[in-house]
Write an enzyme that holds these catalytic residues in place. Structure first.
Site, PDB file in Angstrom:
ATOM      1  N   GLY A  73      77.631  33.198  33.943  1.00 23.53           N
ATOM      2  CA  GLY A  73      78.799  34.027  34.247  1.00 23.53           C
ATOM      3  C   GLY A  73      80.032  33.579  33.475  1.00 23.53           C
ATOM      4  N   ASN A 152      83.834  36.125  45.683  1.00 23.56           N
ATOM      5  CA  ASN A 152      82.850  35.097  46.049  1.00 23.56           C
ATOM      6  C   ASN A 152      83.183  34.401  47.364  1.00 23.56           C
ATOM      7  OD1 ASN A 152      84.856  34.337  43.945  1.00 23.56           O
ATOM      8  ND2 ASN A 152      84.262  32.264  44.532  1.00 23.56           N
ATOM      9  N   GLN A 180      79.076  38.355  41.609  1.00 27.39           N
ATOM     10  CA  GLN A 180      78.685  38.379  43.030  1.00 27.39           C
ATOM     11  C   GLN A 180      78.280  39.776  43.491  1.00 27.39           C
ATOM     12  OE1 GLN A 180      78.207  35.850  44.966  1.00 27.39           O
ATOM     13  NE2 GLN A 180      79.260  34.168  43.929  1.00 27.39           N
ATOM     14  N   GLY A 201      72.468  34.654  36.291  1.00 25.26           N
ATOM     15  CA  GLY A 201      71.111  34.596  36.837  1.00 25.26           C
ATOM     16  C   GLY A 201      71.008  33.899  38.179  1.00 25.26           C
ATOM     17  N   HIS A 202      71.749  32.791  38.334  1.00 26.08           N
ATOM     18  CA  HIS A 202      71.510  31.973  39.529  1.00 26.08           C
ATOM     19  C   HIS A 202      72.129  32.540  40.800  1.00 26.08           C
ATOM     20  CE1 HIS A 202      75.341  29.507  40.019  1.00 26.08           C
ATOM     21  NE2 HIS A 202      75.555  30.004  38.819  1.00 26.08           N
ATOM     22  N   CYS A 325      82.268  26.241  43.699  1.00 22.16           N
ATOM     23  CA  CYS A 325      82.445  25.818  42.302  1.00 22.16           C
ATOM     24  C   CYS A 325      83.829  25.243  42.069  1.00 22.16           C
ATOM     25  CB  CYS A 325      82.263  26.937  41.292  1.00 22.16           C
ATOM     26  SG  CYS A 325      81.356  28.354  41.734  1.00 22.16           S
TER      27      CYS A 325
HETATM   28  N1  PLP Z   1      82.395  34.713  38.820  1.00 22.75           N
HETATM   29  C1  PLP Z   1      82.147  34.625  40.144  1.00 22.75           C
HETATM   30  C2  PLP Z   1      82.684  35.687  41.060  1.00 22.75           C
HETATM   31  C3  PLP Z   1      81.374  33.567  40.646  1.00 22.75           C
HETATM   32  O1  PLP Z   1      81.123  33.502  41.956  1.00 22.75           O
HETATM   33  C4  PLP Z   1      80.877  32.592  39.734  1.00 22.75           C
HETATM   34  C5  PLP Z   1      80.117  31.416  40.233  1.00 22.75           C
HETATM   35  O2  PLP Z   1      80.372  30.939  41.325  1.00 22.75           O
HETATM   36  C6  PLP Z   1      81.152  32.739  38.355  1.00 22.75           C
HETATM   37  C7  PLP Z   1      81.919  33.806  37.950  1.00 22.75           C
HETATM   38  C8  PLP Z   1      80.640  31.753  37.339  1.00 22.75           C
HETATM   39  O3  PLP Z   1      79.260  31.957  37.091  1.00 22.75           O
HETATM   40  P1  PLP Z   1      78.354  30.800  36.424  1.00 22.75           P
HETATM   41  O4  PLP Z   1      78.160  29.751  37.468  1.00 22.75           O
HETATM   42  O5  PLP Z   1      77.081  31.480  36.057  1.00 22.75           O
HETATM   43  O6  PLP Z   1      79.097  30.319  35.222  1.00 22.75           O
END
Ligand code: PLP
Length: 382
Positions: A73, A152, A180, A201-202, A325
């Site tokens: 992402g 998220n 999300q 993907g995850h 995150c």
């Molecule tokens: N955007 C949103 C809304 C997310 O929830 C996340 C991950 O928590 C991301 C972007 C980032 O994605 P990635 O972990 O694949 O870099």
């Protein structure tokens, strides 16, 4: 993983679907060729990337040529934002919201130090944007609108279709962080005139380290990584097993969306009603807005969430405070603050996020345990 764990932190990451693991294992064992090689091993690997691309495209109502595979992402979001600026020479203004993921906010903070004007729109107490305010912010100097689809932390859905109509009418590029939302909402990009869309993907039972960027046909988005792969849009040898895994995850999501969505929504309703019934001081943040099916932002009414999360963890239940995150442990969530919560209320928030694999028995176990854990935390704090 410990099979007895109750995993309710699916917005942080999801369990890899067994079907994905099988496809990836087969790829690792049999399709180890480089997709750029002209021999049979290369062709077999290329075949896997073509299949994955078609599966991801089908989930979005896109054509395979509109899908660029990335590392996740964050990379997709960065490419869309930085690329859109390059596509709009002379325009140095980007419109976004205060409640975006750090993957968006941090690159925009960086661009601001380089002289790009960043307009961060606020939200109301339900987490919703004001469309009239958005419309007014989309001035002729604007290079890009970037908005998330599903938040998220709260699950609140932004009106992406309406926003896309506004940007299309004004000839302003529009990127949507749908990390999300993909796999949780029906999405048909033939019907929504946005330009770029990011997914990971995850977050949909696929592997980590793979994502995709939808680039609308005709948009010549420059790469972040230069190379001939992905038709010059993303260099580096393709991560073939991860692409195969993401493809299967996308296919599963497409096949199960109609059944999973209402089932997960019903489980969330059971969780929320049960918790509100048992905890008179608790409330749900974002409940007045449309929300994606599996996310609950539970405000405990003042009790520090970390204490309860620790107790839940020791009881084998995984949930989180704010965004996993970005959590530093003590900083209140920027999303909840933007919705008008006090720092104390924000720090009193637990996020539960459900998935296709969540069962009613797991929800009932949380309902059985959490009220007692909250009471014991309150007694300790007194
Ligand atoms: N955007 C949103 C809304 C997310 O929830 C996340 C991950 O928590 C991301 C972007 C980032 O994605 P990635 O972990 O694949 O870099």
């Amino acid at each position: 993983m410990n099979e007895t764990l109750i995993y309710l932190d699916n917005n942080a990451t999801t369990a890899v679907a067994p079907e994905c693991t099988a496809a990836m294992t087969e790829c690792l064992q049999r399709h180890y060729g480089n997709p750029s090689s002209k021999h049979k091993a290369g062709e077999a690997a290329k075949e896997q990337t073509l299949k994955g691309r078609a599966q991801v495209a089908a989930l979005l109502g896109a054509s395979p040529a509109e899908i660029v595979f990335t590392s996740g992402g964050t990379e997709s979001i960065h490419q869309a934002i930085l690329g859109a600026l390059a596509l709009s020479p002379g325009k140095r203004r980007i419109v976004t919201s205060l409640v975006e993921h750090p993957a968006t906010l941090m690159v925009l903070d960086h661009l601001e130090t380089q002289g790009v004007e960043i307009v961060r729109l606020g939200v109301d107490a339900s987490g919703q944007l004001d469309l009239a305010e958005l419309d007014a912010a989309l001035t002729p100097e604007t290079a890009l609108l970037t908005l998330m689809w599903a938040n998220n932390e709260t699950g609140v859905l932004f009106p992406i279709e309406q926003a896309a109509v506004l940007t299309a009418a004004k000839g302003i590029l529009f990127h949507c962080d749908a990390v999300q939302a993909v796999g949780k909402l029906p999405i048909d990009l033939k019907q929504i005139p946005l330009d770029f869309l990011s997914l990971s993907g995850h977050k949909l039972h696929g592997p980590k380290g793979i994502g995709a960027l939808f680039v609308r046909k005709g948009r010549k988005l420059p790469p972040l990584l230069f190379g001939h792969q992905e038709r010059g849009r993303r260099g580096s040898t393709e991560n073939v097993p991860a692409i195969a895994g993401l493809g299967v995850a996308a296919e599963l999501a497409a096949a199960q969306l109609a059944a999973d969505g209402p089932r997960i929504a019903a489980l969330r309703e059971r969780l929320e009603q049960g918790l509100l019934g048992a905890l008179p001081e608790a409330s749900i943040t974002g409940v007045e807005a449309p929300r994606v099916s599996g996310t609950t932002s539970l405000n405990l009414g003042g009790l520090e969430a970390e204490i309860v999360l620790d107790k839940l963890d020791r009881a084998g239940i995984c949930a989180s405070a704010g965004a996993a995150c970005s959590a530093t442990g003590t900083e209140p969530s920027h999303v909840l603050i933007a919705m008008g919560l006090s720092p104390e209320a924000a720090l009193s928030t637990i996020r539960f996020s459900l998935s296709r694999y969540t069962t009613q028995a797991e929800i009932d176990r949380v309902l059985e345990l959490l009220p007692a854990l909250v009471r014991s935390a309150l007694a300790e704090a007194a």
